[in-house]
Structure formats: structure tokens, C-alpha cells
Design a protein around this motif. Structure first.
Motif, mmCIF file in Angstrom:
data_model
loop_
_atom_site.group_PDB
_atom_site.id
_atom_site.type_symbol
_atom_site.label_atom_id
_atom_site.label_comp_id
_atom_site.label_asym_id
_atom_site.label_seq_id
_atom_site.Cartn_x
_atom_site.Cartn_y
_atom_site.Cartn_z
ATOM 1 N N ILE A 27 0.816 -1.217 0.000
ATOM 2 C CA ILE A 27 0.000 0.000 0.000
ATOM 3 C C ILE A 27 0.847 1.263 0.000
ATOM 4 N N PHE A 28 1.881 1.290 0.838
ATOM 5 C CA PHE A 28 2.670 2.502 1.036
ATOM 6 C C PHE A 28 3.982 2.453 0.253
ATOM 7 N N ASP A 29 4.447 3.631 -0.146
ATOM 8 C CA ASP A 29 5.723 3.716 -0.849
ATOM 9 C C ASP A 29 6.882 3.369 0.072
ATOM 10 N N SER A 30 6.731 3.683 1.356
ATOM 11 C CA SER A 30 7.794 3.453 2.324
ATOM 12 C C SER A 30 7.208 2.879 3.603
ATOM 13 N N VAL A 31 7.772 1.781 4.071
ATOM 14 C CA VAL A 31 7.368 1.187 5.338
ATOM 15 C C VAL A 31 8.586 1.145 6.249
ATOM 16 N N LYS A 32 8.500 1.872 7.354
ATOM 17 C CA LYS A 32 9.607 1.953 8.303
ATOM 18 C C LYS A 32 9.296 1.126 9.543
ATOM 19 N N VAL A 33 10.219 0.251 9.890
ATOM 20 C CA VAL A 33 10.070 -0.599 11.066
ATOM 21 C C VAL A 33 11.001 -0.067 12.151
ATOM 22 N N ASN A 34 10.430 0.432 13.233
ATOM 23 C CA ASN A 34 11.213 1.035 14.309
ATOM 24 C C ASN A 34 11.498 0.027 15.407
ATOM 25 N N VAL A 35 12.778 -0.091 15.752
ATOM 26 C CA VAL A 35 13.219 -1.056 16.763
ATOM 27 C C VAL A 35 13.979 -0.317 17.862
ATOM 28 N N VAL A 36 13.428 -0.276 19.059
ATOM 29 C CA VAL A 36 14.159 0.286 20.195
ATOM 30 C C VAL A 36 15.065 -0.815 20.733
ATOM 31 N N VAL A 37 16.369 -0.585 20.637
ATOM 32 C CA VAL A 37 17.334 -1.626 21.006
ATOM 33 C C VAL A 37 17.684 -1.516 22.487
ATOM 34 N N ASP A 97 19.194 -6.817 21.672
ATOM 35 C CA ASP A 97 20.381 -6.400 20.911
ATOM 36 C C ASP A 97 20.947 -7.518 20.047
ATOM 37 N N MET A 98 20.713 -8.742 20.440
ATOM 38 C CA MET A 98 21.209 -9.883 19.671
ATOM 39 C C MET A 98 20.382 -10.147 18.407
ATOM 40 N N GLU A 99 19.295 -9.402 18.208
ATOM 41 C CA GLU A 99 18.431 -9.580 17.040
ATOM 42 C C GLU A 99 18.710 -8.581 15.918
ATOM 43 N N ILE A 100 19.680 -7.699 16.109
ATOM 44 C CA ILE A 100 19.950 -6.648 15.123
ATOM 45 C C ILE A 100 20.190 -7.232 13.736
ATOM 46 N N GLY A 101 21.036 -8.231 13.635
ATOM 47 C CA GLY A 101 21.323 -8.857 12.346
ATOM 48 C C GLY A 101 20.096 -9.485 11.709
ATOM 49 N N ASP A 102 19.244 -10.092 12.525
ATOM 50 C CA ASP A 102 18.022 -10.718 12.006
ATOM 51 C C ASP A 102 17.055 -9.671 11.456
ATOM 52 N N LYS A 105 10.397 3.638 32.018
ATOM 53 C CA LYS A 105 11.295 3.077 33.042
ATOM 54 C C LYS A 105 12.712 2.952 32.530
ATOM 55 N N PHE A 106 13.240 4.070 32.004
ATOM 56 C CA PHE A 106 14.588 4.097 31.455
ATOM 57 C C PHE A 106 15.619 3.736 32.518
ATOM 58 N N THR A 107 16.583 2.907 32.124
ATOM 59 C CA THR A 107 17.714 2.564 32.973
ATOM 60 C C THR A 107 18.945 2.363 32.097
ATOM 61 N N LEU A 108 20.093 2.831 32.566
ATOM 62 C CA LEU A 108 21.329 2.694 31.792
ATOM 63 C C LEU A 108 21.719 1.232 31.606
ATOM 64 N N ASN A 109 21.218 0.355 32.467
ATOM 65 C CA ASN A 109 21.533 -1.070 32.331
ATOM 66 C C ASN A 109 21.001 -1.644 31.023
ATOM 67 N N LYS A 110 19.973 -0.997 30.466
ATOM 68 C CA LYS A 110 19.393 -1.468 29.203
ATOM 69 C C LYS A 110 19.898 -0.679 28.002
ATOM 70 N N PHE A 111 20.728 0.343 28.252
ATOM 71 C CA PHE A 111 21.164 1.207 27.153
ATOM 72 C C PHE A 111 22.185 0.498 26.271
ATOM 73 N N PHE A 112 21.958 0.538 24.954
ATOM 74 C CA PHE A 112 22.838 -0.078 23.962
ATOM 75 C C PHE A 112 23.104 0.982 22.905
ATOM 76 N N SER A 113 24.328 1.489 22.869
ATOM 77 C CA SER A 113 24.636 2.659 22.056
ATOM 78 C C SER A 113 24.728 2.343 20.562
ATOM 79 N N TYR A 114 24.701 3.404 19.786
ATOM 80 C CA TYR A 114 24.893 3.297 18.337
ATOM 81 C C TYR A 114 26.192 2.578 18.002
#
Length: 201
Positions: A42-52, A58-63, A87-96
């Protein structure tokens, strides 16, 4: 009939149904996957947003990138960031940089950089021979707020100059008060000028 919408954004934080349920607390994995498939036609562009999130998905990035092999999808990996109720916590932060290391490890020299437009919020890439693309939204480690030109109007008429900010301006109330187009424009202009130079900054 002329198309009114040309792109669609869909959130999907895991390709594993059980993990998806754990993250979202809903049993909607199949519905989301079906929606992505239907949207492609339907759409010209479909963007899939993933909060890592570290040690969560984080182990699913390649998939996720493999989804772009034969499909015209744009997968966008978003740094986990603080905003109301998550419920942000630095323990879950995975940088660029951590994400980039994962991508390089799996795809090596098959990765190539795409050209971004001046106001893009995504650093875009493609794997050679793949149909779609992927990118990174680096809200925490490499700020882009000063060049971001996105604003959003919510379903109840509130203007947000940042998707992840709590600040909103009620355009609905301004319009109901009988404001002129010039006054409405001034309200929007003032809100945009208050936009912060970086996320949570």
C-alpha cells in the motif's frame, strides 16, 4: 484517487513472539507482522522502528537487517532513551557504536552508507544486494535535535515538537477559542522555537 499517505511507521522490538509479548505486554506479534506485510503493498515506504535494549533484543539486530534482503523495508534501530513511562535505565542502554559493532561483525564490507538529506534523523545504510535499508537513530549519543524539522499533532489536537518529549501545546484549545490563522501560526512558531537542542537537554 490520489494517495494521502505515502509512508507508514510500525514499531517492532523483537522478531520472537514470546519476547515481543514480554516487551509489549500484548499478544500482538502476528498482527504486527501481518500489518507490515500488508503495508508493503500500500505505502511507498514502510519503516520498522526497533528500540534496542541491552540483553533484551540487541542480539536480534542482524536478524532485523535480514528482513531488508528481499523486501523494500527501512529498519531503524533506535537508542533506548528516557521518556514518560518507559522506566529508562542505563543497564538497558545499547549505544549506536555497540549496534554498529554488531552489524560490522555480521555483514563486514557488504555494508555501504546511503546519502542522508539535511534534516534526516537517521544514519542510513544498505547491505550490498539487499532491496531495503536500515539505519540508526542516535538520540542519546549523537544528537540531531538542532536539525530535526519534525513536529507531530496527536489525535486529541496537541502539538509535539519532539516525539519523545513530554511538552505539548493544545492546538485544539487555541482553535476552539476562535483564534485566527495568524494567531494559530504564532502559537506553533513559539512552540517550535522552544524546541530543545538535544534530547532531554
Amino acid at each position: 484517487m490520489e494517495k494521502m499517505c505515502i509512508q507508514m511507521n510500525i514499531s517492532l522490538d523483537s522478531l520472537n513472539p514470546e519476547k515481543y509479548m514480554m516487551i509489549t505486554r500484548t499478544n500482538g506479534f502476528k498482527k504486527v507482522m501481518d500489518t507490515i506485510k500488508n503495508a508493503e503493498g500500500i505505502f511507498d515506504s514502510v519503516k520498522v522502528n526497533v528500540v534496542v535494549m541491552k540483553n533484551v533484543n540487541d542480539m536480534e539486530i542482524g536478524d532485523f537487517i535480514e528482513m531488508t534482503k528481499d523486501r523494500n523495508l527501512s529498519v531503524r534501530f533506535i537508542e533506548f532513551m528516557p521518556f514518560g513511562g518507559n522506566k529508562f535505565t542505563l543497564n538497558k542502554f545499547f549505544s549506536y557504536k555497540d549496534m554498529w559493532a554488531r552489524v560490522q561483525e555480521r555483514f563486514g564490507d557488504k555494508i555501504y552508507r546511503l546519502v542522508d538529506t539535511p534534516n534526516d534523523t537517521t544514519k542510513a545504510f544498505r547491505i550490498r544486494g539487499y532491496k531495503g535499508e536500515f539505519g540508526f537513530i542516535t538520540s542519546m549519543t549523537e544528537h540531531f535535535c538542532s536539525t530535526c524539522n519534525r513536529v507531530r499533532v496527536t489525535a486529541d489536537g496537541n502539538l509535539k515538537v519532539c516525539l519523545h518529549g513530554n511538552s505539548e501545546v493544545s492546538l485544539r484549545d487555541v482553535m476552539r477559542s476562535g483564534a485566527s490563522n495568524e494567531e494559530l501560526s504564532e502559537t506553533i512558531s513559539k512552540a517550535v522555537k522552544r524546541k530543545k537542542k538535544q534530547h532531554a537537554g
